[in-house]
Design a protein around this motif. Structure first.
Motif, short mmCIF file in Angstrom:
data_model
loop_
_atom_site.label_atom_id
_atom_site.label_comp_id
_atom_site.label_asym_id
_atom_site.label_seq_id
_atom_site.Cartn_x
_atom_site.Cartn_y
_atom_site.Cartn_z
N GLN A 1 0.82 -1.20 0.00
CA GLN A 1 0.00 0.00 0.00
C GLN A 1 0.86 1.27 0.00
O GLN A 1 0.62 2.20 -0.77
N MET A 2 1.88 1.28 0.85
CA MET A 2 2.73 2.47 0.96
C MET A 2 3.61 2.64 -0.27
O MET A 2 3.84 3.77 -0.72
N MET A 3 4.09 1.54 -0.83
CA MET A 3 4.98 1.67 -1.98
C MET A 3 4.21 2.12 -3.22
O MET A 3 4.77 2.85 -4.05
N ILE A 4 2.95 1.72 -3.35
CA ILE A 4 2.14 2.21 -4.46
C ILE A 4 2.05 3.73 -4.41
O ILE A 4 2.31 4.43 -5.38
N ALA A 5 1.67 4.26 -3.24
CA ALA A 5 1.54 5.70 -3.09
C ALA A 5 2.88 6.40 -3.30
O ALA A 5 2.96 7.46 -3.94
N HIS A 6 3.93 5.80 -2.79
CA HIS A 6 5.27 6.38 -2.89
C HIS A 6 5.73 6.41 -4.35
O HIS A 6 6.28 7.42 -4.82
N ILE B 1 4.01 -0.63 -9.61
CA ILE B 1 2.70 -0.24 -9.06
C ILE B 1 1.64 -1.26 -9.46
O ILE B 1 0.84 -1.71 -8.63
N GLU B 2 1.63 -1.62 -10.72
CA GLU B 2 0.63 -2.56 -11.22
C GLU B 2 0.78 -3.93 -10.55
O GLU B 2 -0.22 -4.60 -10.23
N THR B 3 2.01 -4.36 -10.33
CA THR B 3 2.26 -5.62 -9.64
C THR B 3 1.74 -5.57 -8.21
O THR B 3 1.04 -6.49 -7.75
N LEU B 4 2.05 -4.49 -7.51
CA LEU B 4 1.61 -4.34 -6.13
C LEU B 4 0.09 -4.26 -6.03
O LEU B 4 -0.51 -4.83 -5.12
N GLN B 5 -0.54 -3.57 -6.97
CA GLN B 5 -2.00 -3.51 -7.00
C GLN B 5 -2.61 -4.90 -7.19
O GLN B 5 -3.63 -5.23 -6.57
N GLY B 6 -1.99 -5.69 -8.04
CA GLY B 6 -2.46 -7.05 -8.27
C GLY B 6 -2.38 -7.90 -7.02
O GLY B 6 -3.30 -8.69 -6.72
N TRP B 7 -1.29 -7.75 -6.26
CA TRP B 7 -1.15 -8.51 -5.02
C TRP B 7 -2.22 -8.11 -4.01
O TRP B 7 -2.82 -8.96 -3.36
N LEU B 8 -2.45 -6.80 -3.87
CA LEU B 8 -3.46 -6.36 -2.91
C LEU B 8 -4.83 -6.90 -3.27
O LEU B 8 -5.61 -7.30 -2.39
N LYS B 9 -5.14 -6.91 -4.54
CA LYS B 9 -6.42 -7.47 -4.98
C LYS B 9 -6.50 -8.94 -4.64
O LYS B 9 -7.53 -9.44 -4.14
N GLU B 10 -5.41 -9.65 -4.89
CA GLU B 10 -5.37 -11.08 -4.59
C GLU B 10 -5.52 -11.34 -3.10
O GLU B 10 -6.15 -12.32 -2.69
N TRP B 11 -4.96 -10.44 -2.29
CA TRP B 11 -5.01 -10.60 -0.84
C TRP B 11 -6.31 -10.06 -0.24
O TRP B 11 -6.53 -10.18 0.97
N GLY B 12 -7.17 -9.47 -1.06
CA GLY B 12 -8.42 -8.92 -0.56
C GLY B 12 -8.24 -7.65 0.24
O GLY B 12 -9.04 -7.35 1.14
#
Length: 198
Positions: free
Chosen positions: A58-63, A98-109
């Motif tokens: 979450q923080m790295m996406i924003a960063h 960013i796109e990779t991290l967003q995908g993980w967050l979606k996968e993790w709910g």
């Protein structure tokens, strides 16, 4: 730290300090405690992750979004070609992450930070620093941009170190390694360039 918002600095500081608690009791009660993973490999073969991984993502996406917005300013305003090339490298390297991290967050709910795209300035940068940068011309702009980006990269490196120590997800830890290596190299490059600008 120069050039980043107080909120960003405090968030990064909290993220890093959570890994440095001196007492076992504190370490056991923080989000970065290394406690049992939030999720483990299941019948659906979902990778394990914990709160450290979630906070890192979450923080790295924003960063990264902030860094890309800063780089957008440099591609149109910088005087030195090396500054412009570095800005393009930052944009092209961090957007896929960013796109990779967003995908993980979606996968993790888990939720993804909301982008404030469409503003005319980097949303995570302090107003005074942005005004100074936008009012700068010639080499002064390059110097201001490089100084701000060095500080910004050093925050990302600190966040990646915490993920390496406290994270559970192997892919997230691998990305943290990559971020550390890439941004340390870019910091070294920016410091050398900064030293050459009169």
């Amino acid at each position: 730290m120069h050039g980043v918002s107080l909120a960003t600095s405090l968030a990064v500081g909290a993220f890093v300090l959570a890994a440095c608690g001196s007492s076992p009791a504190r370490r056991d009660t923080t989000m970065m405690s290394g406690a049992a993973p939030v999720a483990t490999a299941s019948a659906q073969s979902k990778p394990a992750f914990d709160e450290a991984d979630v906070m890192f993502a979450q923080m790295m996406i924003a960063h990264h979004q902030e860094a890309i917005e800063m780089a957008e300013l440099a591609t149109g305003r910088a005087t030195y070609e090396e500054t412009k090339e570095l800005a393009e490298k930052i944009k092209s390297g961090e957007q896929p992450q960013i796109e990779t991290l967003q995908g993980w967050l979606k996968e993790w709910g888990r939720t993804t930070p909301i982008s404030e795209a469409g503003n005319d300035r980097p949303t995570g940068i302090a107003d005074a620093n942005v005004k100074t940068l936008l009012d700068s011309r010639g080499p002064a702009f390059d110097k201001g941009f490089l100084t701000m980006m060095i500080d910004h990269h050093e925050e990302a490196i600190a966040m990646a170190r915490v993920e390496r120590k406290q994270g559970q997800n192997s892919k997230a830890k691998k990305l943290a390694d990559r971020i550390m290596k890439e941004q340390q190299a870019q910091v070294a490059q920016m410091k050398k360039l900064l030293a050459r600008i009169p």
